[in-house]
Write an enzyme that holds these catalytic residues in place. Structure first.
Site, PDB file in Angstrom:
ATOM      1  N   GLU A 287      -4.154   2.022  -3.847  1.00 54.74           N
ATOM      2  CA  GLU A 287      -3.178   3.102  -3.715  1.00 54.74           C
ATOM      3  C   GLU A 287      -3.597   4.319  -4.549  1.00 54.74           C
ATOM      4  O   GLU A 287      -3.224   5.455  -4.238  1.00 54.74           O
ATOM      5  CB  GLU A 287      -1.805   2.586  -4.172  1.00 54.74           C
ATOM      6  CG  GLU A 287      -0.649   3.166  -3.401  1.00 54.74           C
ATOM      7  CD  GLU A 287       0.657   2.462  -3.681  1.00 54.74           C
ATOM      8  OE1 GLU A 287       1.240   1.923  -2.725  1.00 54.74           O
ATOM      9  OE2 GLU A 287       1.094   2.411  -4.846  1.00 54.74           O
ATOM     10  N   HIS A 308     -16.230 -21.138   0.564  1.00 54.13           N
ATOM     11  CA  HIS A 308     -16.291 -21.967   1.768  1.00 54.13           C
ATOM     12  C   HIS A 308     -15.697 -21.258   2.975  1.00 54.13           C
ATOM     13  O   HIS A 308     -15.486 -21.876   4.023  1.00 54.13           O
ATOM     14  CB  HIS A 308     -15.586 -23.299   1.499  1.00 54.13           C
ATOM     15  CG  HIS A 308     -16.277 -24.087   0.428  1.00 54.13           C
ATOM     16  ND1 HIS A 308     -17.099 -25.152   0.699  1.00 54.13           N
ATOM     17  CD2 HIS A 308     -16.307 -23.910  -0.922  1.00 54.13           C
ATOM     18  CE1 HIS A 308     -17.592 -25.612  -0.445  1.00 54.13           C
ATOM     19  NE2 HIS A 308     -17.124 -24.884  -1.445  1.00 54.13           N
ATOM     20  N   LYS A 422       7.094   4.352   6.938  1.00 53.27           N
ATOM     21  CA  LYS A 422       8.544   4.357   6.675  1.00 53.27           C
ATOM     22  C   LYS A 422       9.245   5.317   7.632  1.00 53.27           C
ATOM     23  O   LYS A 422      10.294   4.997   8.191  1.00 53.27           O
ATOM     24  CB  LYS A 422       8.822   4.804   5.229  1.00 53.27           C
ATOM     25  CG  LYS A 422       8.380   3.806   4.181  1.00 53.27           C
ATOM     26  CD  LYS A 422       8.799   4.289   2.803  1.00 53.27           C
ATOM     27  CE  LYS A 422       8.037   3.528   1.729  1.00 53.27           C
ATOM     28  NZ  LYS A 422       8.155   4.116   0.412  1.00 53.27           N
TER      29      LYS A 422
HETATM   30  O1  PA5 Z   1       3.244   1.888  -6.597  1.00 51.34           O
HETATM   31  C1  PA5 Z   1       4.162   2.323  -5.899  1.00 51.34           C
HETATM   32  O2  PA5 Z   1       4.629   3.436  -6.069  1.00 51.34           O
HETATM   33  C2  PA5 Z   1       4.756   1.477  -4.811  1.00 51.34           C
HETATM   34  O3  PA5 Z   1       4.081   0.300  -4.617  1.00 51.34           O
HETATM   35  C3  PA5 Z   1       6.198   1.172  -5.171  1.00 51.34           C
HETATM   36  O4  PA5 Z   1       6.229   0.464  -6.379  1.00 51.34           O
HETATM   37  C4  PA5 Z   1       6.872   0.369  -4.072  1.00 51.34           C
HETATM   38  O5  PA5 Z   1       6.820   1.088  -2.871  1.00 51.34           O
HETATM   39  C5  PA5 Z   1       8.299   0.080  -4.426  1.00 51.34           C
HETATM   40  O6  PA5 Z   1       8.990   1.249  -4.664  1.00 51.34           O
HETATM   41  P1  PA5 Z   1      10.369   1.226  -5.417  1.00 51.34           P
HETATM   42  O7  PA5 Z   1      10.160   0.730  -6.785  1.00 51.34           O
HETATM   43  O8  PA5 Z   1      10.828   2.652  -5.391  1.00 51.34           O
HETATM   44  O9  PA5 Z   1      11.287   0.326  -4.635  1.00 51.34           O
END
Ligand code: PA5
Length: 445
Positions: A287, A308, A422
Site C-alpha cells: 500500500e 513444496h 469502494k
Molecule cells: O492502511 C490503511 O489505511 C487501510 O488498510 C485501513 O487501515 C483499512 O482500510 C481500514 O480502515 P479503517 O481503520 O478506517 O476502518
C-alpha cells in the site's frame, strides 16, 4: 537485536551500488524527520515508540484486564491496518494450539470485519452463541463497510446475550477522536474508547491501541513489545551512520534490486508463526509503494511448507524476484528427533538432532539453491519469537518502508487506489449519495 545480511545479493548487485544510496537515504531520513515531502501529515509513527507513556500503557493494560476477566472470547473487528498488526503479533507469540486447549489463560482472540463472507460471519455468530464474548471495534475512519457490518452483528448479539450493561463493559472502540460512525456509537453507548492519532495511517498503527490493546488482551507484554520498537527506533534513526543502519541498508538494497529488474520481493519465513507478520508486511509495503505505475510487488511464502508448492517457481521461474528471509535464531522450545531401533523411515541420521537444526539446514540449503538459481537473498535475523524481537522487527519494517518509499519517489503514506472498489461497491449497493455513480455503473453492466 536484529541484523540484516545482504551478502547473498552481491552476486547480483554490487556493494558500491548499495553504498551509492547513502546521500539519497540521508535525504529521505531528513525528509521524514522534518516532514518536508508528500505524506508529511502521516508521520506520527516515526517517533511513536519512544513517545508512548507509562500512563497510556497502564490504561491499555487495565482495559485489557477488564476484557480478560469478563470474556472467554474477544472478537477483534477491523480490516487492513486496523487488523493485521494485532494478528501478526498475536499469532507470532501464541502457542499454535492454545485455542484448542481446554484450560486457557487468556480469552480466545477471533477476528471479524476483515471480509464480507456470509458463511464466515454466520459460523462466527454460531460459535459465539452462549459464550461470554466481547468486541474490540477498530476503525480509524469509523465508516469501513466490512468492519461496520460485522460490528453491527456482533454488537446486537453481545447485547442480546449478555445484556446492555455488560455489553457496555466488554465492547471497546478504537477510532478517531471526533469523527466517524464508530466514534458516534462509542460516545452514545458509553463504551471505553481509545484514539487512533490523526497522523498515523492504518498500516503504521500497530503500536497504537489498534495493535496494543488486542495484544494485551491476548496476554502478551506490551511494555516489552514497545521496548523492542524503541530500541529499533534508536538503531535505525537518522543519527546512525548509513552502513550501520539496517533499515537504511534494507531500503537501499531493495531499491537497487528493483532497478536491476527484480520487481517482486518475496518475504520468506521458516516458522509458521510468522505467517501474519508477512501479511502485515505485504500491506505495509504494497500500500505504501504500489502507485504511479511503480513499486516492488510484495509476496510472501511460509517455508518449508511452500517449498513444496512455490519452490519450483522460485527456483526456476522468471528471474524477476528476490527474497528477504526472516530467520529466527532460537526457538522457544526444544524437541529432539528420537532414535528408532528399526529405522524403517530411514531417519536415524537425524536422531539426536534438534528439529530446529533440521529446519536451519533447510533454510541454509534453500538459500544456497535459490542464490544458485538466480534469486538474490537478503537475510534478517531476529533472536527469537519474543515481544522485544517482534516489536523491533515491526519498527524496522516501518522505517525501512518510509525510507524506501521516498527512494522510489512516491508518497508512501497515502493510498488513493483503494477507493476505486469502494466507489463501485457503494454504487452497486445504492448507498445514499451515490445515485449518479449507481446510474453510471449500471449502464456498464
Ligand atoms: O492502511 C490503511 O489505511 C487501510 O488498510 C485501513 O487501515 C483499512 O482500510 C481500514 O480502515 P479503517 O481503520 O478506517 O476502518
Amino acid at each position: 537485536m536484529i541484523s540484516l545480511n545482504i551478502e547473498k545479493t552481491l552476486g547480483f548487485i554490487s556493494k558500491e551500488s548499495v553504498a551509492a544510496y547513502e546521500a539519497e537515504v540521508k535525504a529521505a531520513q531528513e525528509a521524514l524527520e522534518k516532514g518536508t515531502r508528500p505524506g508529511n501529515d502521516f508521520l506520527g509513527w516515526l517517533h511513536l515508540p519512544s513517545s508512548i507513556t507509562e500512563e497510556h500503557l497502564a490504561d491499555l493494560k487495565a482495559t485489557a484486564q477488564t476484557l480478560r476477566e469478563n470474556c472467554e472470547v474477544v472478537v477483534v473487528a477491523g480490516i487492513g491496518g486496523s487488523y493485521l498488526g494485532a494478528r501478526a503479533v498475536i499469532e507470532a507469540l501464541s502457542n499454535s494450539f492454545s485455542w484448542l486447549q481446554e484450560k486457557k489463560d487468556a480469552p480466545v482472540i477471533l477476528y471479524a470485519g476483515h471480509n464480507i463472507g456470509e458463511d464466515y460471519l454466520y459460523e462466527l455468530t454460531e460459535y459465539l452463541k452462549g459464550k461470554k464474548f466481547g468486541v474490540i471495534n477498530i476503525s480509524k475512519s469509523g465508516t469501513t463497510t466490512e468492519t461496520a457490518l460485522a460490528f453491527r452483528l456482533l454488537k446486537k448479539q453481545c447485547e442480546d446475550q449478555r445484556g446492555k450493561e455488560v455489553a457496555k463493559k466488554v465492547i471497546v472502540a478504537i477510532t478517531d477522536a471526533k469523527k466517524g460512525a464508530a466514534r458516534v456509537t462509542a460516545d452514545n453507548e458509553g463504551y471505553k474508547s481509545f484514539i487512533i492519532p490523526d497522523n498515523v495511517g492504518g498500516r503504521f498503527s500497530v503500536l497504537t491501541p489498534v495493535g496494543l490493546l488486542p495484544i494485551a488482551v491476548a496476554g502478551f507484554d506490551i511494555d516489552k513489545l514497545v521496548a523492542g520498537a524503541v530500541a529499533m527506533e534508536k538503531k535505525c534513526g537518522a543519527d546512525t551512520p548509513f552502513a550501520e543502519n539496517p533499515a537504511a541498508i534494507y531500503a537501499a538494497t531493495r531499491n537497487e534490486l528493483y532497478k536491476q529488474g527484480k520487481k517482486i520481493e518475496i518475504l520468506v519465513n521458516f516458522n509458521p508463526k510468522l505467517h501474519y507478520v508477512s501479511e502485515w508486511w505485504k500491506q505495509l509495503y504494497g500500500e505504501s509503494e504500489g502507485k504511479e505505475n511503480k513499486g516492488i510487488f510484495p509476496a510472501a511464502v511460509d517455508f518449508s511448507t511452500d517449498l513444496h508448492s512455490m519452490g519450483q517457481w522460485i527456483q526456476e521461474g522468471e528471474r524477476t524476484i528476490f527474497e528477504t528471509v526472516i530467520s529466527v535464531a532460537n526457538t522457544n522450545h526444544k524437541l529432539e528427533v528420537p532414535t528408532d531401533a528399526e529405522n524403517l523411515d530411514g531417519l536415524n541420521f537425524l536422531a539426536g538432532k534438534r528439529v530446529d537444526e533440521v529446519n536451519k539446514m533447510a533454510e541454509l540449503g534453500t538459500q544456497l539453491a535459490h542464490v544458485d538459481g538466480g534469486v538474490p537473498n537478503l537475510r534478517i535475523v531476529i533472536p527469537a519469537l519474543t515481544e522485544e524481537s517482534i516489536g523491533a522487527l515491526l519498527y524496522f519494517f516501518e522505517i525501512g518502508c518510509g525510507i524506501s518509499g521516498y527512494l522510489l519517489g512516491v508518497n508512501p503514506f497515502n493510498q488513493p487506489g483503494v477507493e476505486a472498489y469502494k466507489k463501485n461497491m457503494f454504487a452497486l449497493l445504492n448507498k445514499p449519495g451515490y445515485e449518479a455513480e449507481s446510474k453510471a455503473i449500471r449502464a456498464r453492466l
